[in-house]
Design a protein around this motif. Structure first.
Motif, PDB file in Angstrom:
ATOM      1  N   GLU A 113       2.379   6.054  -7.357  1.00  0.00           N
ATOM      2  CA  GLU A 113       1.302   6.813  -7.995  1.00  0.00           C
ATOM      3  C   GLU A 113       1.474   8.321  -7.810  1.00  0.00           C
ATOM      4  O   GLU A 113       1.124   9.108  -8.687  1.00  0.00           O
ATOM      5  CB  GLU A 113      -0.041   6.330  -7.450  1.00  0.00           C
ATOM      6  CG  GLU A 113      -0.387   4.927  -7.939  1.00  0.00           C
ATOM      7  CD  GLU A 113      -1.467   4.250  -7.120  1.00  0.00           C
ATOM      8  OE1 GLU A 113      -2.071   4.935  -6.248  1.00  0.00           O
ATOM      9  OE2 GLU A 113      -1.720   3.044  -7.330  1.00  0.00           O
ATOM     10  N   SER A 114       2.052   8.727  -6.674  1.00  0.00           N
ATOM     11  CA  SER A 114       2.289  10.153  -6.424  1.00  0.00           C
ATOM     12  C   SER A 114       3.654  10.617  -6.916  1.00  0.00           C
ATOM     13  O   SER A 114       3.930  11.809  -6.947  1.00  0.00           O
ATOM     14  CB  SER A 114       2.184  10.437  -4.929  1.00  0.00           C
ATOM     15  OG  SER A 114       3.247   9.802  -4.222  1.00  0.00           O
ATOM     16  N   GLU A 152       0.834  -1.203   0.000  1.00  0.00           N
ATOM     17  CA  GLU A 152       0.000   0.000   0.000  1.00  0.00           C
ATOM     18  C   GLU A 152       0.869   1.253   0.000  1.00  0.00           C
ATOM     19  O   GLU A 152       0.603   2.228  -0.726  1.00  0.00           O
ATOM     20  CB  GLU A 152      -0.934  -0.001   1.209  1.00  0.00           C
ATOM     21  CG  GLU A 152      -2.066  -1.008   1.108  1.00  0.00           C
ATOM     22  CD  GLU A 152      -2.848  -1.139   2.410  1.00  0.00           C
ATOM     23  OE1 GLU A 152      -2.417  -0.531   3.426  1.00  0.00           O
ATOM     24  OE2 GLU A 152      -3.864  -1.855   2.422  1.00  0.00           O
ATOM     25  N   GLN A 153       1.920   1.237   0.810  1.00  0.00           N
ATOM     26  CA  GLN A 153       2.839   2.372   0.848  1.00  0.00           C
ATOM     27  C   GLN A 153       3.583   2.521  -0.478  1.00  0.00           C
ATOM     28  O   GLN A 153       3.756   3.636  -0.992  1.00  0.00           O
ATOM     29  CB  GLN A 153       3.834   2.215   2.001  1.00  0.00           C
ATOM     30  CG  GLN A 153       3.213   2.302   3.376  1.00  0.00           C
ATOM     31  CD  GLN A 153       2.657   3.683   3.677  1.00  0.00           C
ATOM     32  OE1 GLN A 153       3.066   4.685   3.094  1.00  0.00           O
ATOM     33  NE2 GLN A 153       1.693   3.746   4.587  1.00  0.00           N
ATOM     34  N   ASP A 175       1.329   4.088  -3.108  1.00  0.00           N
ATOM     35  CA  ASP A 175       1.176   5.532  -2.957  1.00  0.00           C
ATOM     36  C   ASP A 175       2.411   6.279  -3.435  1.00  0.00           C
ATOM     37  O   ASP A 175       2.319   7.333  -4.081  1.00  0.00           O
ATOM     38  CB  ASP A 175       0.875   5.875  -1.499  1.00  0.00           C
ATOM     39  CG  ASP A 175       0.485   7.331  -1.337  1.00  0.00           C
ATOM     40  OD1 ASP A 175      -0.546   7.742  -1.896  1.00  0.00           O
ATOM     41  OD2 ASP A 175       1.231   8.068  -0.662  1.00  0.00           O
TER      42      ASP A 175
END
Length: 413
Positions: free
Chosen positions: A397-398, A390-391, A394
């Protein structure tokens, strides 16, 4: 893989209780046990007792009273149980590099023929292994010792009647690829060559059968999957068939047959004791001794089974993301052909690794552009994979890995 699946894997994990043996920060996910294992709680207790009670209270009497003098042997016997060796074939001492120097020289002495001079290894072996051979080569000259490097896929076919020994790491430090040491030994011995195995990335995380595989010599460290602490003493294995003629050039007083006679002439101890050099580092040796207790009652087959599950879960979970194609898996895709790590190539591998660490997910980087995730089955949980991914999602994607903070490399990567 969804949350329920990760949770079920943790509920079904027969090693789940072992996590309680370790001191782990609650806000950290640690996927770097292939570089430095986590701290076992018992190690902290034993080291404190060794310093405060034994050294602090009993002073020099401790060498006899607390049997400090026998630690290299007794700790070596514990390690032997984890690598498929006899208790009298393994001793804990020195660093992996120093032990490599000893066994390279021992192998050359055992072969004895000046017609053989080649130490065969792979181009992508861990550099210190190659440096030690290069050191012997520079000291003795190429007429006595010459390092020959080949690709990993060419290793077995490169063995010939000029080969003194094959120096091979069971699990490659970059890719995690696992070598078939049994097959390697079979071919090497058909040419009357020897095998030196480096177990740095396999000891403590998979079943090893050095005697069954007929390995001649082996070295390994204790600070990775054996969890003994930074810079902890290494170990060295010499198959019993080589004990009678065993020679190595670092003839220190603890390798003497009667060290406290203080005889000016060296007379080597029998068997594996001859691999000792100087005074054992008692405090760090006690840390190794205590760390090995984490394996009491643990089947290495169970450890290996969980390791395969962990790498599969991470690999499968990563592949579900749109950005997964940016990561090139350089580890073997089939779990049985790799150790307990997954390595990926990415142009921004270092920056991604630093961004993960900043979010409490510790992996590591290896030049030139690889990020490694090492899984330690004794303390890693499946839910940690979910959180880590999950980290990572992120971050990708960012594109937060492009932050200027992550562009400057630290001294240790």
């Amino acid at each position: 893989m969804n949350q329920t699946d990760y949770a079920q894997l943790d509920r079904d994990d027969p090693l789940a209780h072992k996590r309680d043996d370790f001191q782990l920060p609650p806000d950290i996910i640690y996927f770097d046990g292939n570089s430095l294992g986590a701290l076992p709680k018992r190690v902290a207790e034993v080291v404190n007792k060794t310093t405060a009670t034994q050294w602090g209270g009993d002073l020099i009497k401790s060498w006899n009273q607390h049997n400090w003098v026998s630690l290299p042997t007794s700790v070596g016997a514990k390690i032997a149980q984890l690598i498929g060796a006899r208790a009298d074939e393994v001793i804990c001492c020195d660093s992996i590099s120093v032990n490599l120097f000893k066994v390279i020289c021992a192998a050359m002495s055992a072969v004895g023929s000046h017609d053989r001079r080649i130490i065969l290894s792979t181009r992508d072996n861990f550099p210190t292994d190659l440096y030690m051979v290069q050191g012997v080569e520079a000291f003795l000259g190429q007429q006595r010792c010459e390092l020959k490097l080949v690709d990993e896929s060419e290793l077995i076919d490169a063995i010939d009647d000029q080969t003194v020994a094959v120096l091979a790491t069971e699990v490659n430090f970059r890719t995690g690829r696992r070598l078939d040491l049994a097959k390697l030994a079979e071919v090497a011995h058909s040419f009357n060559a020897l095998v030196i195995a480096d177990l740095a990335h396999s000891a403590g995380v998979m079943p090893i059968q050095l005697n069954q595989w007929q390995i001649d010599y082996a070295v390994g460290c204790t600070y990775k999957y054996l969890n003994a602490g930074p810079g902890a003493p290494a170990f060295v294995y010499v198959n019993q068939r080589h004990h009678a003629a065993l020679k190595q050039p670092l003839q220190g007083w603890f390798g003497h047959s009667r060290p406290f006679d203080f005889n000016p002439d060296y007379q080597g101890a029998a068997g594996i004791q001859r691999m000792l050099v100087g005074t054992p580092p008692v405090i760090s040796m006690q840390a190794v001794n205590a760390a090995l207790d984490c394996f009491d009652g643990v089947s290495l087959e169970q450890v290996r089974a969980k390791s395969l599950q962990l790498t599969h879960a991470f690999q499968h979970g990563l592949a579900c993301h749109d950005w997964a194609s940016e990561f090139e898996l350089i580890s073997p895709p089939q779990a049985q052909h790799r150790g307990s790590q997954l390595s990926y190539a990415h142009p921004h591998a270092y920056q991604i690794c630093q961004a993960l660490i900043d979010r409490g997910v510790i992996a590591d980087f290896r030049a030139p552009n690889y990020i490694r995730f090492g899984f330690a089955p004794l303390y890693n949980q499946f839910r940690e994979i979910q959180v880590a991914l999950e980290q990572l999602a992120d971050i990708m994607e960012s594109q937060s890995y492009l932050d200027p903070r992550w562009q400057q490399r630290l001294a240790v990567t």
